[in-house]
Design an enzyme around this catalytic site. Structure first.
Site, PDB file in Angstrom:
ATOM      1  N   HIS A   1      51.125 -55.468  24.934  1.00  0.00           N
ATOM      2  CA  HIS A   1      50.007 -56.175  24.313  1.00  0.00           C
ATOM      3  C   HIS A   1      50.072 -57.665  24.657  1.00  0.00           C
ATOM      4  CE1 HIS A   1      49.021 -52.888  21.106  1.00  0.00           C
ATOM      5  NE2 HIS A   1      48.341 -52.723  22.218  1.00  0.00           N
TER       6      HIS A   1
ATOM      7  N   ASP B   1      49.540 -60.406  23.158  1.00  0.00           N
ATOM      8  CA  ASP B   1      50.202 -61.372  22.266  1.00  0.00           C
ATOM      9  C   ASP B   1      51.725 -61.300  22.343  1.00  0.00           C
ATOM     10  OD1 ASP B   1      49.790 -58.840  20.884  1.00  0.00           O
ATOM     11  OD2 ASP B   1      50.400 -59.804  19.021  1.00  0.00           O
TER      12      ASP B   1
HETATM   13 ZN    ZN Z   1      51.401 -58.017  18.213  1.00  0.00          ZN
HETATM   14 ZN    ZN Z   2      51.070 -54.688  19.578  1.00  0.00          ZN
END
Ligand code: ZN
Ligand code: ZN
Length: 249
Positions: free
Chosen positions: A61, A63
């Site tokens: 992901h 982030d």
């Molecule tokens: Zn996250």
């Molecule tokens: Zn995640």
């Protein structure tokens, strides 16, 4: 072992808090744990990114992974450093990252980053760090990362819903860096791929950890409320992973 929080915001950076990223240091060696959005610059202000012993990314992901491309640029086209650097990632991640960098075969991307695909049950040694990995329940494969150095142990959950290897991976560790994206008690509407602070406290209690550090708290929630909710389940020391905070493990 020392943990420095580079950023801890869930899902996206905020004005004052990058997304997830941590610097782990021990005896002159260092690891970058998750390369979330906005964490490369605080990393570079604390240490030379060209001298990292390793990078470990919990999952793909954005982030948690986007600033890996900052390190790539630094090593390939910028000030450079000791290459290749080992990058521990879940299975399938190198293909995704390589596609974004349009890298294949002998591309410089693959010369500066030495991807090592790991999953539940895998172990590795890098510098003074002994690593082992477990699987969490998340929307994409996510490695729970256990790091031992100098007789101390830190466990980082990455992103996790209830279950998976959380409890066994965290067993008896000195510091559990645990995601606590949500607050309140779980009901049928609660997102299955993140933990509430209450559940983070429950994991810490079950696993018998010494110090629980809550991270990845949603940006619109008050972390002090998260700490209070976790304290309802866990009687030990609890902290919030505020950006730039430092914890001795
Ligand atoms: Zn996250
Ligand atoms: Zn995640």
């Amino acid at each position: 072992m020392r943990l420095t929080v580079l950023g801890s915001s869930a899902g996206a950076p905020t004005r004052l808090n990058p997304a997830s990223g941590y610097l782990i240091e021990h005896d002159g060696s260092s690891m970058w744990l998750d390369a979330g959005t906005g964490t490369f610059m605080p990393l570079a202000s604390l240490t030379d990114p060209g001298q990292l012993d390793a990078v470990a990314i919990s999952h793909v992901h954005v982030d948690h992974a986007s600033d890996l491309f900052g390190l790539y640029g630094y090593l390939a086209y910028g000030p450079s450093g000791t290459v290749p650097v080992p990058v521990f990632v879940p299975n399938g991640a190198p293909e995704l990252f390589g596609a974004f960098a349009r890298a294949s075969g002998e591309h410089v991307f693959n010369h500066v980053l030495d991807f090592r695909e790991v999953g539940a049950g895998d172990m590795a040694e890098v510098g003074p760090f002994s690593l082992s990995f477990g699987a969490s329940v998340h929307a994409v494969p996510n490695n729970i990362i256990r790091i031992e150095a100098g007789g101390r142990t830190l466990v980082y959950t990455g992103d996790a819903g209830p279950g998976g290897d959380l409890q066994t991976a965290a067993d008896s560790c000195d510091l559990l860096l645990c995601e606590a994206t949500l607050q309140g008690s779980r009901d049928a509407q609660t997102y299955e791929y993140h933990l509430t602070a209450d559940e983070a406290g429950e994991v810490a209690a079950w696993a018998g950890v010494d110090h629980l550090v809550l991270t990845h708290v949603a940006h619109n929630l008050d972390p002090e409320v998260s700490v209070a909710e976790a304290a309802g389940r866990f009687a030990g020391r609890i902290s919030y992973a505020a950006p730039q905070s430092i914890f001795e493990v």
